[in-house]
Design a protein around this motif. Structure first.
Motif, mmCIF file in Angstrom:
data_model
loop_
_atom_site.group_PDB
_atom_site.id
_atom_site.type_symbol
_atom_site.label_atom_id
_atom_site.label_comp_id
_atom_site.label_asym_id
_atom_site.label_seq_id
_atom_site.Cartn_x
_atom_site.Cartn_y
_atom_site.Cartn_z
ATOM 1 N N ARG A 30 11.118 3.131 3.919
ATOM 2 C CA ARG A 30 10.143 2.943 4.993
ATOM 3 C C ARG A 30 10.467 3.932 6.100
ATOM 4 N N VAL A 62 -0.515 7.194 1.130
ATOM 5 C CA VAL A 62 0.056 7.432 -0.197
ATOM 6 C C VAL A 62 0.307 8.920 -0.361
ATOM 7 N N ARG A 104 -11.298 -3.124 5.559
ATOM 8 C CA ARG A 104 -9.894 -3.272 5.202
ATOM 9 C C ARG A 104 -9.150 -1.967 5.446
ATOM 10 N N THR A 115 -5.531 -2.222 5.908
ATOM 11 C CA THR A 115 -4.244 -2.495 5.265
ATOM 12 C C THR A 115 -4.383 -3.748 4.413
ATOM 13 N N GLU A 116 -3.347 -4.044 3.644
ATOM 14 C CA GLU A 116 -3.377 -5.222 2.791
ATOM 15 C C GLU A 116 -3.445 -6.506 3.610
ATOM 16 N N THR A 160 -0.348 0.781 -2.804
ATOM 17 C CA THR A 160 -1.230 -0.105 -2.072
ATOM 18 C C THR A 160 -2.416 -0.511 -2.933
ATOM 19 N N ASP A 161 -2.903 -1.734 -2.726
ATOM 20 C CA ASP A 161 -4.065 -2.137 -3.513
ATOM 21 C C ASP A 161 -5.360 -1.601 -2.919
ATOM 22 N N LEU A 162 -5.264 -0.789 -1.856
ATOM 23 C CA LEU A 162 -6.447 -0.076 -1.389
ATOM 24 C C LEU A 162 -6.812 1.054 -2.349
ATOM 25 N N GLU A 221 -2.617 2.674 6.072
ATOM 26 C CA GLU A 221 -1.685 2.862 4.971
ATOM 27 C C GLU A 221 -1.814 4.291 4.456
ATOM 28 N N CYS A 261 6.192 2.817 7.599
ATOM 29 C CA CYS A 261 5.290 3.164 6.490
ATOM 30 C C CYS A 261 6.055 3.233 5.171
#
Length: 434
Positions: free
Chosen positions: A354, A342, A253, A255-256, A2-4, A340, A372
């Motif tokens: 998922r 990880v 934010r 989620t994306e 994720t870009d988070l 999200e 997820c």
């Protein structure tokens, strides 16, 4: 990945790090489920809010909405940053007092404060009591008269703005349980009643239009309504508002799919609108107060869980269960909040499947994240759910008689336990035998 998760969130071992501390080390040291806050992120966000006000050269207060997460340690951090806090119950007020937080920088909110809570606020010397209804004006007036004391107050008004957010977290529309309505004249009658009470010092008006808001137009509209109210009150009553409190609700934010503005940009737009409105109306510029809660602590929080059982069904997404769930984060079950997650050991790993990430509670709705994306997991893996810092621990329960998790603050590579994990003895210590 994720870009988070940013490169700075990954250490040399490739593990997730929170406040410079390896998330796996935290899970092993304190156990799971575990709530961890990156205090560096909280401080950076708080300072960004302050910087906007200072750049715009306006008097202000940044008041942490502590219902997002209340504990002695967070009050200590906000105090170190020179902030204010707002509380909504006697319990939150007691926690702030236990933290040594200066009472003159506390605002007391709530739509049904009890006589005991109001008396506690008066005796504690809180900075301002936000009056929400006529019953509360009467209660406070009687308490002040009985005690021979005075109090600074504000009037909460409903500006008639319905923010674009979940209906359960809209608070600024006309049909709301909060505040004095503008259109019906309630706010004027409340003003008259407060101004007639020699023991109340009215600072100004407060409004809050909702929560998790991405569109700046709602805040601009709120600022317009409050400035217009200030002009009306000055013209009709000769009363000059000293403070405009525009509340909080700045979206973050999760989620994306979420694309909020940086929280400080909401504030810059509010300041500019209030400045323009006051200049046009010939009003002196009041202090501008904001009440960020979620936007201060939300993205700084992480929930660490250990993966246990797994259920695979042909043709369906598998269920991967963790050792926490709706008892420490009810938001997904309550209003379908999205998150999200990880793997702590490899947050940059690509998704291999998922799954439904679920909790251990005896409810079919105890699903933390539907659909997820995760890499392959094994029992014993530590999974980190991201951006859980707001309304997770503060809404936690002992459902199924599960203890609430511990809370750890991580900052500058150091970790500190700030809330102990509940024990089974804690769960039953108030029970009495029949």
């Amino acid at each position: 990945m994720t870009d988070l998760i940013k490169p700075a969130d990954i250490n040399a071992a490739g593990h997730l790090q929170i406040g410079g501390v390896d998330a796996l080390d935290l899970a092993h040291k304190y156990g799971t489920p575990l709530v961890v806050y990156d205090v560096d992120k909280i401080r950076a966000t708080f300072r960004a809010f302050k910087r906007v006000f200072e750049e715009e050269k306006v008097p202000y207060a940044v008041s942490y909405a502590s219902k997002a997460f209340c504990a002695i340690a967070i009050y200590q951090v906000i105090n170190e940053e020179g902030g204010h806090v707002d509380v909504v119950s006697g319990g939150e007020l007691a926690t702030a007092k236990a933290a040594g937080f200066p009472m003159d920088r506390v605002s007391f909110h709530g739509n049904n404060k009890s006589p005991e809570e109001l008396a506690m606020a008066v005796d504690s010397g809180v900075g301002v009591i936000i009056l929400d209804n006529f019953h509360e004006i009467d209660l406070l007036s009687a308490i002040l008269k009985e005690k021979g004391k005075w109090a600074k107050v504000m009037l909460r008004v409903t500006p008639g703005i319905s923010a674009h957010t979940n209906e359960y977290i809209q608070t600024g529309q006309v049909d709301s349980k909060f505040g004095f309505d503008l259109g019906s004249g309630q706010a004027d009658r409340a003003l008259e009643q407060v101004l007639a009470d020699e023991r109340m010092d009215l600072l100004g008006a407060h409004a809050h239009i909702g929560s998790q808001i991405f569109d700046v137009r709602g805040f601009v509209g709120c600022a317009d309504k409050l400035a217009s109210l200030g002009k009306h009150w000055q013209d009709k009553y000769g009363y000059a508002i000293k403070v405009l409190n525009v509340g909080g609700g700045f979206g973050i934010r999760y989620t994306e799919a979420d694309q909020p503005l940086p929280p400080e940009e909401f504030v810059r737009a509010i300041i500019k609108e209030v400045k323009a409105d006051c200049q046009q109306a010939g009003l002196p510029l009041p202090e501008i107060w904001i009440e960020p809660g979620r936007s201060l602590v939300g993205q700084a929080g992480y929930n660490l869980y250990t993966i246990g059982s797994r259920k695979d069904l042909p043709g369906y997404e598998s269920y991967v269960a963790v050792d926490g769930g709706m008892g420490d984060n009810i938001r997904p079950a309550l209003y379908q909040a999205k998150y999200e997650a990880v793997l702590a050991k490899d947050p940059a790993a690509k998704a291999a499947e998922r799954v439904n990430l679920v909790g251990k509670y005896c409810e079919s709705g105890d699903i933390l994240i539907k659909d997820c994306p995760l890499p392959k997991t094994e029992p014993g893996d530590v999974v980190a759910m991201l951006a859980t810092g707001a309304y997770g621990y503060s809404m936690a329960s002992n459902y199924n008689r599960n203890p609430r998790p511990a809370v750890v603050f991580a900052e500058g590579g150091q970790d500190r336990l700030v809330v102990k994990r509940e024990s089974y003895e804690d769960l039953i210590h108030l029970d009495l035998k029949y």
